[in-house]
Motif scaffolding. Structure first.
Motif, PDB file in Angstrom:
ATOM      1  N   SER A  17      -9.797   4.704   3.929  1.00  0.00           N
ATOM      2  CA  SER A  17     -10.240   3.420   3.664  1.00  0.00           C
ATOM      3  C   SER A  17     -10.225   3.396   2.059  1.00  0.00           C
ATOM      4  CB  SER A  17     -11.660   3.061   4.099  1.00  0.00           C
ATOM      5  OG  SER A  17     -12.676   4.093   3.549  1.00  0.00           O
ATOM      6  N   ALA A  18     -10.967   2.730   1.385  1.00  0.00           N
ATOM      7  CA  ALA A  18     -11.312   2.794  -0.034  1.00  0.00           C
ATOM      8  C   ALA A  18     -11.918   3.887  -0.440  1.00  0.00           C
ATOM      9  CB  ALA A  18     -11.923   1.472  -0.532  1.00  0.00           C
ATOM     10  N   THR A  19     -12.640   4.598   0.692  1.00  0.00           N
ATOM     11  CA  THR A  19     -13.297   5.974   0.403  1.00  0.00           C
ATOM     12  C   THR A  19     -12.535   6.937   1.140  1.00  0.00           C
ATOM     13  OG1 THR A  19     -14.805   5.849   2.331  1.00  0.00           O
ATOM     14  CG2 THR A  19     -15.409   4.559   0.427  1.00  0.00           C
ATOM     15  N   ALA A  20     -12.577   8.326   0.650  1.00  0.00           N
ATOM     16  CA  ALA A  20     -11.999   9.277   1.489  1.00  0.00           C
ATOM     17  C   ALA A  20     -12.789   9.503   2.941  1.00  0.00           C
ATOM     18  CB  ALA A  20     -12.313  10.607   0.632  1.00  0.00           C
ATOM     19  N   PHE A  62       0.677  -1.274  -0.005  1.00  0.00           N
ATOM     20  CA  PHE A  62       0.002  -0.021  -0.133  1.00  0.00           C
ATOM     21  C   PHE A  62       0.801   1.229  -0.186  1.00  0.00           C
ATOM     22  CE2 PHE A  62      -2.613  -3.314   2.382  1.00  0.00           C
ATOM     23  CZ  PHE A  62      -3.495  -3.273   1.288  1.00  0.00           C
ATOM     24  N   LEU A  63       0.389   2.184  -0.878  1.00  0.00           N
ATOM     25  CA  LEU A  63       1.044   3.671  -0.542  1.00  0.00           C
ATOM     26  C   LEU A  63       0.822   4.369   0.633  1.00  0.00           C
ATOM     27  CD1 LEU A  63       2.295   5.926  -2.074  1.00  0.00           C
ATOM     28  CD2 LEU A  63       0.171   6.619  -2.948  1.00  0.00           C
ATOM     29  N   TYR A  64      -0.325   3.970   1.154  1.00  0.00           N
ATOM     30  CA  TYR A  64      -0.664   4.666   2.597  1.00  0.00           C
ATOM     31  C   TYR A  64      -0.747   3.522   3.385  1.00  0.00           C
ATOM     32  CZ  TYR A  64      -1.841   8.551  -0.126  1.00  0.00           C
ATOM     33  OH  TYR A  64      -1.825   9.710  -1.156  1.00  0.00           O
ATOM     34  N   SER A  65       0.496   2.800   3.902  1.00  0.00           N
ATOM     35  CA  SER A  65       0.561   1.621   4.469  1.00  0.00           C
ATOM     36  C   SER A  65       0.239   1.828   6.133  1.00  0.00           C
ATOM     37  CB  SER A  65       1.852   1.035   4.658  1.00  0.00           C
ATOM     38  OG  SER A  65       2.987   1.794   4.978  1.00  0.00           O
ATOM     39  N   ALA A  66       0.441   2.944   6.431  1.00  0.00           N
ATOM     40  CA  ALA A  66       0.271   3.522   8.074  1.00  0.00           C
ATOM     41  C   ALA A  66      -1.328   3.442   8.352  1.00  0.00           C
ATOM     42  CB  ALA A  66       1.086   4.761   8.269  1.00  0.00           C
ATOM     43  N   TYR A  67      -2.077   3.693   7.314  1.00  0.00           N
ATOM     44  CA  TYR A  67      -3.577   3.665   7.493  1.00  0.00           C
ATOM     45  C   TYR A  67      -4.093   2.538   6.838  1.00  0.00           C
ATOM     46  CZ  TYR A  67      -2.066   8.269   8.755  1.00  0.00           C
ATOM     47  OH  TYR A  67      -1.214   9.562   9.603  1.00  0.00           O
ATOM     48  N   SER A  68      -3.418   1.486   6.412  1.00  0.00           N
ATOM     49  CA  SER A  68      -4.158   0.462   5.877  1.00  0.00           C
ATOM     50  C   SER A  68      -3.755  -0.842   6.543  1.00  0.00           C
ATOM     51  CB  SER A  68      -3.547   0.215   4.323  1.00  0.00           C
ATOM     52  OG  SER A  68      -3.652   1.299   3.679  1.00  0.00           O
ATOM     53  N   GLU A  69      -4.937  -1.709   6.732  1.00  0.00           N
ATOM     54  CA  GLU A  69      -4.662  -2.850   7.282  1.00  0.00           C
ATOM     55  C   GLU A  69      -3.567  -3.827   6.411  1.00  0.00           C
ATOM     56  OE1 GLU A  69      -7.995  -1.607   9.486  1.00  0.00           O
ATOM     57  OE2 GLU A  69      -7.477  -1.740   7.475  1.00  0.00           O
ATOM     58  N   PRO A  70      -2.603  -4.492   7.029  1.00  0.00           N
ATOM     59  CA  PRO A  70      -1.631  -5.156   6.233  1.00  0.00           C
ATOM     60  C   PRO A  70      -2.334  -6.645   5.445  1.00  0.00           C
ATOM     61  CG  PRO A  70      -1.136  -5.596   8.324  1.00  0.00           C
ATOM     62  CD  PRO A  70      -2.281  -4.585   8.468  1.00  0.00           C
ATOM     63  N   GLY A  71      -1.688  -7.006   4.554  1.00  0.00           N
ATOM     64  CA  GLY A  71      -2.317  -8.171   3.777  1.00  0.00           C
ATOM     65  C   GLY A  71      -1.646  -9.432   4.575  1.00  0.00           C
ATOM     66  N   PRO A  72      -1.874 -10.546   4.196  1.00  0.00           N
ATOM     67  CA  PRO A  72      -2.599 -10.685   2.771  1.00  0.00           C
ATOM     68  C   PRO A  72      -4.107 -10.672   2.969  1.00  0.00           C
ATOM     69  CG  PRO A  72      -2.223 -13.004   3.693  1.00  0.00           C
ATOM     70  CD  PRO A  72      -1.555 -12.084   4.734  1.00  0.00           C
ATOM     71  N   ASP A  89      -3.465   2.115  -3.283  1.00  0.00           N
ATOM     72  CA  ASP A  89      -3.264   3.361  -2.581  1.00  0.00           C
ATOM     73  C   ASP A  89      -3.635   2.820  -1.121  1.00  0.00           C
ATOM     74  OD1 ASP A  89      -2.209   4.551  -4.881  1.00  0.00           O
ATOM     75  OD2 ASP A  89      -3.303   6.537  -4.320  1.00  0.00           O
ATOM     76  N   SER A  90      -4.602   2.501  -0.747  1.00  0.00           N
ATOM     77  CA  SER A  90      -4.906   2.201   0.856  1.00  0.00           C
ATOM     78  C   SER A  90      -5.774   0.816   0.823  1.00  0.00           C
ATOM     79  CB  SER A  90      -5.892   3.288   1.176  1.00  0.00           C
ATOM     80  OG  SER A  90      -7.066   3.520   0.472  1.00  0.00           O
TER      81      SER A  90
END
Length: 272
Positions: free
Chosen positions: A134-137, A61-71, A115-116
């Motif tokens: 999230s996937a929305t703003a 993710f580009l915004y990894s700090a605000y995204s739950e990691p995979g997988p 991105d997120s």
């Protein structure tokens, strides 16, 4: 989706009108704009339901700090929205979790880059941390606010709020939103998470089929502002589905934005 008392599922038909409803609506172009169904024909957001054992794909993710990691449980033939935002939304059976991403692309190595990314637990309904996108703003999910064929046609009732996008938005948000990527500091620009409701007095007698079901839901549950979009109309989120009756869906375009009112806002939070 989500517990019965979650904000997406709450009957807001009796909630107070915001004292600045007219100001927000004026900024949002209610004097000239109409609704626009973002579904029907080639339009709409694809979504996928996968089994509990779905193979997981690595994510970056580009915004990894605000995204739950995979997988994430994304198959290689993952359906992705054919639009600028390239949203992907996948519901995993068994765990009742929703996986959604923004600007999604295969990375060429069996995984995906976006991105997120956001993971929503549909059993708890827990919101994302304040300040998280999230996937929305707005930091809100996509799937729970979509107009879906199984509800609007097969079930004949939509029992939750819908989501919509509008033009310029404020650098702020209100619950249940957790984030804003607002574009203006103008007075009365709408914060993410703002909820509009179709006025009880709006005459629905000329509407039929799925359009009538959609408008009835807008009176009872309203619509949550989840993203910024072009200012020519208010776009209502819906599922990509070849079964939509496009002629019927066209009825929604006759509803003016002036037929709505803003439900009283919770405390406004500064955008992050």
């Amino acid at each position: 989706m989500f517990p019965a008392d979650n904000e997406w599922n709450r009957d807001i038909s009796g909630d107070a009108v915001d004292p600045h409803s007219a100001d927000y609506l004026s900024f949002m172009g209610s004097g000239s704009l109409v609704l626009w169904p973002g579904f029907g024909g080639p339009f709409g957001q694809p979504f996928l339901i996968v089994p509990a054992g779905q193979k997981r794909a690595p994510m970056s993710f580009l915004y990894s700090a605000y995204s739950e990691p995979g997988p994430y449980p994304f198959p290689q033939d993952l359906p992705i929205q054919n639009a600028t935002d390239r949203h992907a939304t996948v519901l995993a059976q068994g765990e009742c979790k929703l996986y959604e991403t923004y600007l999604t692309n295969a990375d060429g190595s069996g995984g995906f880059h976006a991105d997120s990314g956001a993971v929503f637990d549909l059993t708890s309904g827990a919101a994302r941390p304040d300040g998280w996108t999230s996937a929305t703003a707005a930091g809100l999910p996509i799937l729970p606010g979509m107009v879906r064929y199984d509800e609007a046609v097969e079930q004949g009732a939509i029992l939750h709020a819908l989501s919509f996008t509008a033009g310029d938005t404020a650098h702020s948000y209100v619950f249940p939103a957790t984030h804003s990527s607002g574009s203006t500091d103008a007075a009365w620009a709408p914060p993410m998470g703002l909820r509009v409701r179709l006025k009880a007095s709006f005459d629905l007698s000329k509407y039929t089929g799925e359009s009538l079901v959609v408008l009835e839901a807008m009176k009872k549950y309203g619509m949550l502002l989840t993203d910024t979009a072009g200012g020519r109309f208010w776009a209502v989120s819906g599922a990509l589905d070849s079964r939509w009756n496009s002629d019927n869906v066209e009825q929604i375009k006759t509803v003016p934005a002036s037929a709505f009112e803003v439900v009283k806002l919770p405390a406004v939070q500064a955008g992050q």
